[in-house]
Design a protein around this motif. Structure first.
Motif, mmCIF file in Angstrom:
data_model
loop_
_atom_site.group_PDB
_atom_site.id
_atom_site.type_symbol
_atom_site.label_atom_id
_atom_site.label_comp_id
_atom_site.label_asym_id
_atom_site.label_seq_id
_atom_site.Cartn_x
_atom_site.Cartn_y
_atom_site.Cartn_z
ATOM 1 N N ILE A 235 45.116 1.540 11.074
ATOM 2 C CA ILE A 235 43.755 1.805 11.534
ATOM 3 C C ILE A 235 43.430 0.882 12.699
ATOM 4 O O ILE A 235 43.690 -0.318 12.643
ATOM 5 N N ALA A 236 42.846 1.450 13.741
ATOM 6 C CA ALA A 236 42.453 0.657 14.905
ATOM 7 C C ALA A 236 40.957 0.784 15.121
ATOM 8 O O ALA A 236 40.368 1.845 14.870
ATOM 9 N N LEU A 237 40.345 -0.294 15.565
ATOM 10 C CA LEU A 237 38.952 -0.267 16.014
ATOM 11 C C LEU A 237 38.988 -0.444 17.520
ATOM 12 O O LEU A 237 39.254 -1.540 18.030
ATOM 13 N N GLN A 238 38.741 0.655 18.235
ATOM 14 C CA GLN A 238 38.879 0.647 19.679
ATOM 15 C C GLN A 238 37.740 1.424 20.333
ATOM 16 O O GLN A 238 37.137 2.313 19.710
ATOM 17 N N PRO A 239 37.429 1.121 21.588
ATOM 18 C CA PRO A 239 36.378 1.862 22.280
ATOM 19 C C PRO A 239 36.796 3.295 22.548
ATOM 20 O O PRO A 239 37.979 3.588 22.775
ATOM 21 N N THR A 240 35.819 4.188 22.534
ATOM 22 C CA THR A 240 36.134 5.600 22.737
ATOM 23 C C THR A 240 36.536 5.907 24.168
ATOM 24 O O THR A 240 37.031 7.002 24.433
ATOM 25 N N PHE A 241 36.355 4.958 25.103
ATOM 26 C CA PHE A 241 36.888 5.231 26.438
ATOM 27 C C PHE A 241 38.419 5.208 26.433
ATOM 28 O O PHE A 241 39.053 5.676 27.374
#
Length: 301
Positions: A235-241
């Motif tokens: 699982i990654a927490l990343q910006p939607t850009f």
């Protein structure tokens, strides 16, 4: 004596409440600020303020001078801005620092459009995810993503940045989809090492605590972590850009939407409010209009 510099130093000492804070705002030393104020007092032949170790108190003359000096400086700033508007087309070398992944994915069309609008400007774009020292390293503008702390720099908010938890369908088939933070204890976490856990304290508990997800990989580059998530590593927490296209294509799935952190923002940061170079002003205004609406990188756009 540079009377305008001395006047500006005096006004900032009054407004900021100390020589140290005034020096930070003026990007100089407290000793030089004190020297400016002393020279101003000698020039006027009156004491403008009484200094103690803890505070600065204006004299009667200082109070009268402060109000007039503040108005004079405001008039000068207005005049400079008016003259700036009459200057010829923006030109010269514009040095920009920008986050690596954001720049790779989104800066080229922005810079292409800016160069078409301002052909006299040459752009030097340097990519770095650390917070550069704009003045020491000679940058005109730094693009930063996050929740900015107060500083002597000027920050212009450009666009919202949404952070989303995501994982590949294959990973979720193998490990199950978590619906609450309590479900994370049997999951794998792909950690972005520059993410400020103080700004998002829940991450400490959910993804590094004894009952949280197990950190299996960390990197200071978001593209590497998104690639790992696409391959089913966790699982990654990343910006939607970064993740928006993969989410739209179904290659990544957004999870834990009810627990997403508050959105951050993209900021343009520069050193001074006064005497902003035409090339800097032109780029900031162009970027502001370029990202005028909700950015199309978000999958909910």
């Amino acid at each position: 004596m540079d009377r305008i510099s001395a006047m500006r130093a005096f006004v900032h000492v009054v407004q900021d409440g100390s020589f140290t804070r005034a020096a930070e705002r003026l990007d100089t030393s407290p000793q030089l600020v004190s020297k400016h104020v002393s020279q101003l007092e000698q020039h006027l032949g009156v004491r403008l303020m009484n200094r103690t170790t803890r505070r600065v108190n204006l004299t009667e003359a200082g109070s009268r001078y402060f109000e007039s000096a503040r108005q004079v400086l405001a008039d000068i700033e207005d005049l400079e801005n008016q003259i700036g508007d009459l200057q010829p087309e923006a030109s010269g070398l514009l040095r920009i620092s920008a986050p690596v992944s954001f720049a790779i994915h989104h800066m080229e069309p922005l810079l292409r459009g800016f160069r078409q609008a301002h052909p006299g400007v040459e752009v030097d774009l340097q990519l770095n995810d650390r917070k550069v020292d704009i003045i020491e390293e000679g940058f005109d503008i730094a693009l930063r993503i996050g929740r900015l702390r107060s500083s002597s720099l000027i920050a212009r908010r450009i666009a919202p940045v949404r952070l989303a938890f995501c994982a590949s369908p294959d990973y979720l088939d193998r490990h199950g989809e978590p619906h609450r933070p309590e479900d994370l204890q049997h999951h794998h976490y792909l950690h972005y090492s520059y993410l400020d856990s103080n700004a998002i304290p829940e991450l400490q508990k959910w993804f590094t605590g004894a009952n949280g997800a197990r950190r299996v990989m960390m990197s200071n580059n978001g593209d590497v972590l998104v690639s790992a998530a696409l391959s089913g590593a966790g699982i990654a927490l990343q910006p939607t850009f970064l993740t928006g296209p993969a989410i739209r294509q179904g290659r990544l799935k957004v999870i834990l939407q009810d627990y997403e952190p508050e959105p951050m923002a993209l900021y343009a940061v520069y050193a001074h409010r006064q005497l902003v170079a035409s090339k800097v002003r032109a780029f900031i205004e162009f970027m502001d209009s370029f990202f005028d609406q909700l950015p199309d990188w978000d999958p909910d756009h």
